[in-house]
Design an enzyme around this catalytic site. Structure first.
Site, PDB file in Angstrom:
ATOM      1  N   GLY A 180      16.799  47.878 110.225  1.00 15.66           N
ATOM      2  CA  GLY A 180      16.344  47.112 111.386  1.00 15.66           C
ATOM      3  C   GLY A 180      17.424  46.162 111.877  1.00 15.66           C
ATOM      4  O   GLY A 180      17.752  46.105 113.063  1.00 15.66           O
ATOM      5  N   ALA A 220      25.358  53.044 108.169  1.00 16.34           N
ATOM      6  CA  ALA A 220      24.826  52.479 109.420  1.00 16.34           C
ATOM      7  C   ALA A 220      25.229  53.259 110.673  1.00 16.34           C
ATOM      8  O   ALA A 220      24.952  52.796 111.790  1.00 16.34           O
ATOM      9  CB  ALA A 220      25.182  51.001 109.587  1.00 16.34           C
ATOM     10  N   ALA A 221      25.832  54.436 110.511  1.00 14.96           N
ATOM     11  CA  ALA A 221      26.158  55.235 111.706  1.00 14.96           C
ATOM     12  C   ALA A 221      24.874  55.585 112.467  1.00 14.96           C
ATOM     13  O   ALA A 221      24.811  55.492 113.697  1.00 14.96           O
ATOM     14  CB  ALA A 221      26.906  56.503 111.306  1.00 14.96           C
ATOM     15  N   GLY A 222      23.833  55.962 111.713  1.00 15.73           N
ATOM     16  CA  GLY A 222      22.547  56.282 112.359  1.00 15.73           C
ATOM     17  C   GLY A 222      21.935  55.059 113.032  1.00 15.73           C
ATOM     18  O   GLY A 222      21.294  55.165 114.078  1.00 15.73           O
ATOM     19  N   ASP A 223      22.132  53.896 112.428  1.00 12.90           N
ATOM     20  CA  ASP A 223      21.579  52.671 113.012  1.00 12.90           C
ATOM     21  C   ASP A 223      22.309  52.318 114.313  1.00 12.90           C
ATOM     22  O   ASP A 223      21.676  51.913 115.302  1.00 12.90           O
ATOM     23  CB  ASP A 223      21.698  51.507 112.024  1.00 12.90           C
ATOM     24  CG  ASP A 223      20.974  51.804 110.724  1.00 12.90           C
ATOM     25  OD1 ASP A 223      19.968  52.541 110.766  1.00 12.90           O
ATOM     26  OD2 ASP A 223      21.417  51.321 109.672  1.00 12.90           O
ATOM     27  N   GLY A 243      31.362  48.734 106.413  1.00 13.53           N
ATOM     28  CA  GLY A 243      30.203  47.852 106.467  1.00 13.53           C
ATOM     29  C   GLY A 243      29.064  48.441 107.270  1.00 13.53           C
ATOM     30  O   GLY A 243      29.173  49.521 107.859  1.00 13.53           O
TER      31      GLY A 243
END
Ligand code: RIB
Length: 306
Positions: free
Chosen positions: A40, A250-253, A288
């Site tokens: 999130g 976090a690529a998908g985020d 990161g």
């Protein structure tokens, strides 16, 4: 308000090494980092970094990691007024490994994120009601996420669900009819449809199965192989952008933060998915989670390069 995110906030402890350890194995790594994460939180930072007004609703503990998360969010310019400090739970953490091929594996201890309930929805009801786009993921309880979705849709907003981590038993009938766009990766697609897509044709078949469960648009992420999208009016494949990847966390985020931004700005689905794919690709060029979100200038430059 353009974008609201209802989801997890974690502190990530990430170990970098040549390869990921096997069960029972101890490996020497090369470095570690302690940084802001949680699906999130990463999606909120990704949207805010693109310059769009974004509100994050979530929970942290009243502990050292919670204070660190709040401090980092303030530094990144993401408002923290929607975050509840829970005196009875620990801040969520994730233990992450990243190998030399930029692949990762993640264990999440949900803590305060999994204590989220209807009281959080009630507290932030006005935020959800005025959102053009609400971003949801599955690191908070599903029932609370769906209650927030109802608030946004009742006032004409749209809801994007990133089904990560996907429930191993799939969703109960009716759940996907309460959201507008779903963005699974290959593994999540397999859990939700029984099909593990490896190419655009297989992704199209899986997208049809997802839409048959009631969601208007399916965006099937094939990792380094590109993205397939489908709604009632359109369908197509976006080839992957070529970048030098060092960390896929976090690529998908960042993809979802970009997708929400582009849809809130009025782009049609295909253009929004291309914009999102550029955001996801750029995030793999930095280490990161929240820290890897690209700026608007970086995204525009990659889109212009093609
Ligand atoms: O999607 C990446 C995120 O998953 C990490 O930041 C970690 O906190 C887990 O939630």
């Amino acid at each position: 308000m353009p974008i609201a995110v209802f989801g997890s906030i974690n502190i990530d402890l990430t170990a970098y090494g040549t390869r990921l350890p096997r069960p029972g194995e101890t490996l020497h790594g090369s470095r570690y980092a302690l940084g802001l994460g949680g699906k999130g939180c990463n999606q909120a930072v990704a949207a805010a970094r693109l310059g769009i007004e974004t509100t994050l609703v979530g929970r942290i503990g009243r502990d050292e990691f919670g204070a660190k998360a709040l401090g980092e969010l303030r530094t990144l310019g993401v408002p923290t007024s929607g975050i509840y400090e829970d005196p009875e739970s620990d801040t969520g953490i994730a233990v992450i490994g990243v190998d030399a091929e930029a692949q990762n594996c993640i264990t999440v201890i949900g803590g305060a994120n999994m204590a989220i309930d209807g009281s959080d929805v009630h507290r932030a009801a006005a935020t959800f009601a005025v959102a053009d786009i609400l971003l949801l993921q599955m690191e908070i309880p599903l029932q609370a996420a769906l209650m927030a979705a109802d608030h946004t849709r009742q006032t004409g907003g749209r809801v994007i669900l990133d089904p990560a981590p996907a429930p191993s038993e799939g969703y109960a009938p009716g759940v996907l009819a309460r959201i507008d766009v779903i963005t699974p990766n290959e593994t999540e697609t397999e859990l939700l449809t029984g099909l593990k897509p490896t190419n655009p044709e297989e992704a199209a078949e899986a997208a049809c199965k997802l839409r048959a469960q009631g969601v208007a648009a399916a965006v099937v992420k094939l990792g380094a192989a590109g993205v397939y999208f489908q709604d009632a009016e359109s369908g197509g494949f976006i080839a992957p952008f070529k970048v030098d990847s060092i960390d896929s966390v976090a690529a998908g985020d960042c993809f979802n933060g970009g997708l929400a931004t582009a849809l809130a700005e009025g782009k049609p689905l295909g253009d929004a998915v291309r914009f999102a794919a550029a955001c996801g690709a750029l995030s793999t060029t930095k280490r990161g989670a929240s820290a890897s979100a690209p700026t608007r200038e970086e995204v525009d430059r990659l889109l212009a390069r093609g």
